[in-house]
Design an enzyme around this catalytic site. Structure first.
Site, PDB file in Angstrom:
ATOM      1  N   GLN A 171       1.610  58.847 -15.544  1.00 35.63           N
ATOM      2  CA  GLN A 171       0.790  57.817 -16.190  1.00 35.63           C
ATOM      3  C   GLN A 171       0.513  56.674 -15.199  1.00 35.63           C
ATOM      4  OE1 GLN A 171       3.756  58.890 -18.336  1.00 35.63           O
ATOM      5  NE2 GLN A 171       2.339  60.548 -18.678  1.00 35.63           N
ATOM      6  N   GLY A 197     -13.466  62.710  -2.575  1.00 36.13           N
ATOM      7  CA  GLY A 197     -13.756  63.998  -3.223  1.00 36.13           C
ATOM      8  C   GLY A 197     -12.458  64.673  -3.609  1.00 36.13           C
ATOM      9  N   LYS A 227      -3.460  64.622  -6.547  1.00 40.60           N
ATOM     10  CA  LYS A 227      -4.033  65.046  -5.269  1.00 40.60           C
ATOM     11  C   LYS A 227      -3.161  64.560  -4.108  1.00 40.60           C
ATOM     12  CE  LYS A 227      -7.829  64.165  -2.080  1.00 40.60           C
ATOM     13  NZ  LYS A 227      -9.213  63.822  -1.808  1.00 40.60           N
ATOM     14  N   ARG A 277     -13.113  59.977 -20.914  1.00 43.68           N
ATOM     15  CA  ARG A 277     -12.409  58.733 -20.582  1.00 43.68           C
ATOM     16  C   ARG A 277     -13.376  57.559 -20.680  1.00 43.68           C
ATOM     17  NH1 ARG A 277      -9.981  61.681 -15.392  1.00 43.68           N
ATOM     18  NH2 ARG A 277      -8.279  62.781 -16.421  1.00 43.68           N
ATOM     19  N   LYS A 287      -3.270  60.607  -8.641  1.00 42.04           N
ATOM     20  CA  LYS A 287      -1.965  60.721  -7.978  1.00 42.04           C
ATOM     21  C   LYS A 287      -1.672  62.161  -7.579  1.00 42.04           C
ATOM     22  CE  LYS A 287       0.171  59.100 -11.587  1.00 42.04           C
ATOM     23  NZ  LYS A 287      -0.957  58.649 -12.435  1.00 42.04           N
ATOM     24  N   THR A 292      -1.427  61.656 -26.457  1.00 45.00           N
ATOM     25  CA  THR A 292      -1.758  63.015 -26.024  1.00 45.00           C
ATOM     26  C   THR A 292      -1.218  64.042 -27.021  1.00 45.00           C
ATOM     27  OG1 THR A 292       0.252  63.137 -24.706  1.00 45.00           O
ATOM     28  CG2 THR A 292      -1.728  62.359 -23.585  1.00 45.00           C
ATOM     29  N   ARG A 311      19.590  57.527 -30.861  1.00 47.94           N
ATOM     30  CA  ARG A 311      20.761  58.356 -30.538  1.00 47.94           C
ATOM     31  C   ARG A 311      20.820  59.610 -31.411  1.00 47.94           C
ATOM     32  NH1 ARG A 311      23.982  52.963 -30.949  1.00 47.94           N
ATOM     33  NH2 ARG A 311      22.212  52.751 -32.343  1.00 47.94           N
ATOM     34  N   GLU A 336      -5.318  58.142 -11.902  1.00 44.06           N
ATOM     35  CA  GLU A 336      -5.838  57.535 -10.679  1.00 44.06           C
ATOM     36  C   GLU A 336      -6.061  58.576  -9.583  1.00 44.06           C
ATOM     37  OE1 GLU A 336      -3.013  56.634 -12.121  1.00 44.06           O
ATOM     38  OE2 GLU A 336      -3.177  54.543 -12.792  1.00 44.06           O
ATOM     39  N   ALA A 389       1.697  63.981 -19.036  1.00 41.59           N
ATOM     40  CA  ALA A 389       1.007  63.829 -17.756  1.00 41.59           C
ATOM     41  C   ALA A 389       0.057  65.005 -17.557  1.00 41.59           C
ATOM     42  CB  ALA A 389       2.017  63.795 -16.622  1.00 41.59           C
ATOM     43  N   SER A 424     -10.005  58.269  -0.863  1.00 43.49           N
ATOM     44  CA  SER A 424     -10.372  59.621  -1.256  1.00 43.49           C
ATOM     45  C   SER A 424     -11.835  59.640  -1.660  1.00 43.49           C
ATOM     46  CB  SER A 424      -9.467  60.050  -2.406  1.00 43.49           C
ATOM     47  OG  SER A 424      -9.970  61.216  -2.991  1.00 43.49           O
TER      48      SER A 424
END
Ligand code: IMP
Ligand code: MG
Length: 403
Positions: free
Chosen positions: A204, A394, A19, A285, A17, A123, A137, A15, A40, A392
């Site tokens: 995420q 840019g 920045k 994406r 984040k 990823t 465990r 999204e 991430a 935002s």
């Protein structure tokens, strides 16, 4: 000044984040990661240079104290690589955090292969197997590495045919983490008690949460803000504000449901203009219109106090603008995001006035938005019942409008 703030993604990650964490970090004493691992990819532009963090909190650029909480899974090699970028780094990694070994990276890729067409599109950083190993465990914690305990995945590794000896690796890994290891929740509480300010950065997005997201097409950690109590050991009830970040449209990388997904030329146009390619994997994406059904859902899950709306400029000059306000499931309209778990949701849209191509740098300098963009902001606020505090327009820090 606010004392402790959480920044959380309200969609499927990416999204923007990074920045904002970077932008806000300047005013905080410490920045904290509390979930996920090096899956991430927080891209931050600094003087025209692109810096991507996978594991470190974004505030490293300001020389802030950084913390990796007990709820994070730590790949020691990647930690060392990122730490090396910042001489004098002030980093604490919790003793209870899970250590991610080459076995989990291997297993992540192997399991994706085994799933074939049903692959999650991970990823490939070993995140799922690492959280699973913790539940079994079998995983080591940071403190286990320090005490010289060798990794032993025993029956799990055997079942998958993994036979590497990780003893030498563990010795190397111990050297990478030892200087940072500590009791992070205690350090956070100490900073807080002395009147210091904490910025918590979720990785995420909410719709990728292992419980609340679009399972099984999710990540393997809890991504929503209340997880801060577990993942950082800092009580959610002591957090002063939750800032949710959402793009002005919707994207997702990897497989899974995406009701407002677009294809064809319009999708390609948004992808190109928004540079919508995965920052960890480089994958294109998937893109679509803003989905207010999912936004309401994640705003509530996170107890969101304000919304940061990103990449609004990408929607300009498209000649049309729509947002989904409802789903239609088997002929019945619904406001419920959870309806997508049991049925096929077809979005119902509201068309708004398209946003023209404008000089966004000029608007950012004047701290305002073109009228059509303001209409979109007001529409979102009216539907979601939370204020949009910041927009935002840019990538650069300056391309931000405070409302
Ligand atoms: P994993 O976290 O690598 O297991 O991947 C699971 C799903 O989450 C895949 O769809 C990934 O593309 C997605 N994912 C993981 N991390 C991120 C992120 O930082 N941004 C966007 N999507 C992510
Ligand atoms: Mg990202």
């Amino acid at each position: 000044m606010m004392m402790s703030v959480i920044i959380v993604g309200l969609q499927w990650g990416d999204e923007g984040k990074g920045k904002f964490v970077d932008y806000l970090a300047r005013d905080f004493d410490a920045v904290v990661r509390f979930n996920g691992g090096s899956n991430a990819g927080h891209t931050v532009m600094v003087n025209g240079r692109k810096v991507v963090f996978h594991l470190l909190p974004s505030g490293a650029l300001w020389g802030k104290r950084l913390f990796i909480g007990p709820g994070v899974t730590v790949n020691p090699e990647e930690l060392a690589q990122e730490a090396a970028l910042f001489p004098g780094l002030k980093l604490g990694v919790d003793l209870r955090a899970t250590v991610l070994t080459p076995f989990e990276v291997w297993l992540d890729r192997k399991m994706e292969e085994m799933r074939g067409k049903a692959a999650i599109g991970t990823t490939g950083r070993g995140i799922g197997p690492s959280y699973a190993g913790r539940m079994f465990r079998l995983s080591l914690r940071v403190c286990d590495l320090l005490s010289g305990k060798p990794p032993d995945y025993g029956p799990l590794a055997g079942a998958f045919g993994y036979s590497e000896d990780l003893t030498g690796w563990a010795e190397m890994a111990r050297k990478e983490v030892e200087e940072f290891a500590g009791d992070v929740p205690s350090e956070l509480m100490e900073i807080h008690d002395k009147g210091g300010s904490l910025l918590f950065e979720s990785a995420q997005g909410s719709l990728l949460d292992i419980i609340y997201g679009t399972y099984p097409y999710v990540t393997s950690s809890n991504t929503i803000a209340p997880y801060v109590s577990v993942g950082a050991g800092f009580p959610f009830s002591m957090v002063d504000s939750v800032m949710g970040v959402s793009k002005a449209y919707q994207t997702r990388v990897g497989s899974g449901p995406f009701p407002t997904e677009l294809d064809g030329e319009l999708a390609e146009g948004i992808r190109r203009k928004g540079m919508e390619y995965g920052s960890t994997t480089g994958r294109p994406r998937r893109v679509g219109w803003l989905d207010l059904v999912s936004l309401k859902y994640s705003v509530r899950l996170n107890q969101t106090n304000s919304i940061i709306l990103t990449k609004l400029d990408v929607l300009s000059g498209l000649g049309r603008l729509r947002v989904a306000t409802k789903y239609n499931v088997d002929g019945r309209p619904t406001d419920s995001f959870t309806s997508i778990f049991t049925g096929n949701a077809v979005p119902e849209y509201t068309d708004l006035d398209p946003i023209p191509d404008v000089d966004w740098a000029g608007y950012a300098r004047e701290g305002r938005l073109p009228q059509q963009a303001m209409k979109l902001v007001e529409f979102i606020e009216d539907q979601v019942k939370v204020k949009v505090s910041t927009v935002s327009v840019g990538q650069e820090r300056g391309m931000t409008v405070e409302l």
